[in-house]
Design an enzyme around this catalytic site. Structure first.
Site, PDB file in Angstrom:
ATOM      1  N   ASP A  43       0.813  -1.222   0.000  1.00 46.17           N
ATOM      2  CA  ASP A  43       0.000   0.000   0.000  1.00 46.17           C
ATOM      3  C   ASP A  43       0.845   1.270   0.000  1.00 46.17           C
ATOM      4  OD1 ASP A  43      -2.035  -1.901   0.376  1.00 46.17           O
ATOM      5  OD2 ASP A  43      -1.956  -1.660   2.539  1.00 46.17           O
ATOM      6  N   GLU A 214     -11.341  -1.461  -3.371  1.00 48.57           N
ATOM      7  CA  GLU A 214     -10.714  -0.676  -2.313  1.00 48.57           C
ATOM      8  C   GLU A 214      -9.624   0.215  -2.892  1.00 48.57           C
ATOM      9  OE1 GLU A 214      -9.302  -3.612   0.423  1.00 48.57           O
ATOM     10  OE2 GLU A 214      -7.637  -4.232  -0.846  1.00 48.57           O
TER      11      GLU A 214
END
Length: 323
Positions: A43, A214
């Site tokens: 991420d 997401e």
């Protein structure tokens, strides 16, 4: 249902020692930056302060807080001290059983400060929060705790993680966020506090694969807002099915459509990166200055280690991005 950390915690323990020595000297395509040193991350969010590069990412198991990688040239990377080696006590007021490592930081510069949004949660739950840090200098290592931005509970149909700051064409700040449940949300922020001012908009969702969407990232370019999201499953090494898709809109609140005109609220999204034989499950991107993109992918040549990829970002004659 979101269960990122459960898998990540086990996976990082198995791969950390191997990856420390891995060099990315053989890129998967000509446009991949050749990176060496420490590139293990999930991420990632990237920024440059002066001549120094920073990438912030989800913390490793056994390494509390937010992971920080630093580079003096954009090529060789090394580990810097993590942020939140000790958890603030106020987190437990909202997420009593939160993980010790925090997720999905997002770093941006706006109005004279660097702003970092980050997520506090526990796997498989939407009892979550997005918090905020800020500083006038990343290199100083001195961060101001600006507290809670937004939270979600089991009674909400969204998950307050994966926050991403976007400045609209008029200079106003907005925050997109979301993971699974009813999808991606967007809210306008106050310019002074950098916290929500009211309305919560829905801008993308899916009904397949348990609503697997997401990691939003919105950028503005030449009359369009571009929404990048990740579909499907991350954090399973070479078995990850993560992929990046994109759509665009004339207004920041949507609707966002893909190349085929499908609304992203109805599962639309044009594939941007679905990986290849080496790089499996690419996703959770961050774009810098509309000409650089960072994300993680799982290296099939290194036991599926989650690895930082950086590419130059290009735009075709119709305004769609590629790398």
């Amino acid at each position: 249902m979101k269960n990122k950390l459960k898998t990540v915690k086990n996976f990082f323990i198995l791969t950390l020692v191997t990856v420390i020595t891995i060099s990315l000297g053989t890129p998967a395509s000509a446009s991949n930056w050749s990176l060496t040193g420490e590139t293990l991350i999930h991420d990632p969010s990237i920024i440059k302060e002066g001549s120094t590069w920073y990438t912030f990412g989800t913390g490793l198991a056994g390494e509390d807080g937010i992971r920080v990688l630093r580079s003096d040239n954009g090529s060789y990377w090394y580990k810097a001290p993590s942020i939140f080696p000790t958890a603030p006590t106020w987190w437990k007021n909202y997420v009593p059983n939160h993980e010790s490592n925090q997720w999905a930081p997002d770093i941006n510069y706006y109005n004279g400060r660097y702003w970092m949004y980050y997520s506090v949660s526990s796997f498989g739950s939407n009892t979550s929060l997005i918090g905020l840090l800020s500083t006038t200098s990343i290199t100083s290592g001195q961060w101001r705790d600006d507290g809670l931005v937004i939270r979600s509970t089991s009674s909400n149909n969204y998950n307050a993680i994966d926050g991403d700051l976007i400045i609209d064409k008029d200079g106003n700040p907005w925050l997109s966020f979301g993971s699974f449940w009813s999808g991606i949300k967007l809210t306008k922020l106050d310019k002074s506090t950098m916290k929500p001012t009211g309305t919560l908009y829905s801008i993308a969702s899916r009904t397949v694969n348990n609503g697997a969407i997401e990691a939003p990232n919105i950028v503005y370019r030449e009359g369009y807002y571009y929404l990048f999201v990740s579909f499907d499953k991350c954090c399973e090494g070479v078995n990850s099915t993560y992929k990046m898709v994109v759509g665009r809109s004339k207004t920041i609140t949507g609707p966002y459509y893909d190349k085929n005109g499908v609304d992203m609220m109805k599962g639309g999204g044009t594939i941007f990166d679905a990986g290849n034989d080496r790089w499996k499950g690419p996703g959770h991107s961050d774009i810098l200055n509309n000409n650089l993109i960072v994300r993680h992918a799982y290296d099939a040549l290194a036991n599926g280690a989650p690895t930082m990829l950086i590419n130059d970002l290009y735009w075709d004659s119709s305004g769609w991005p590629s790398y």
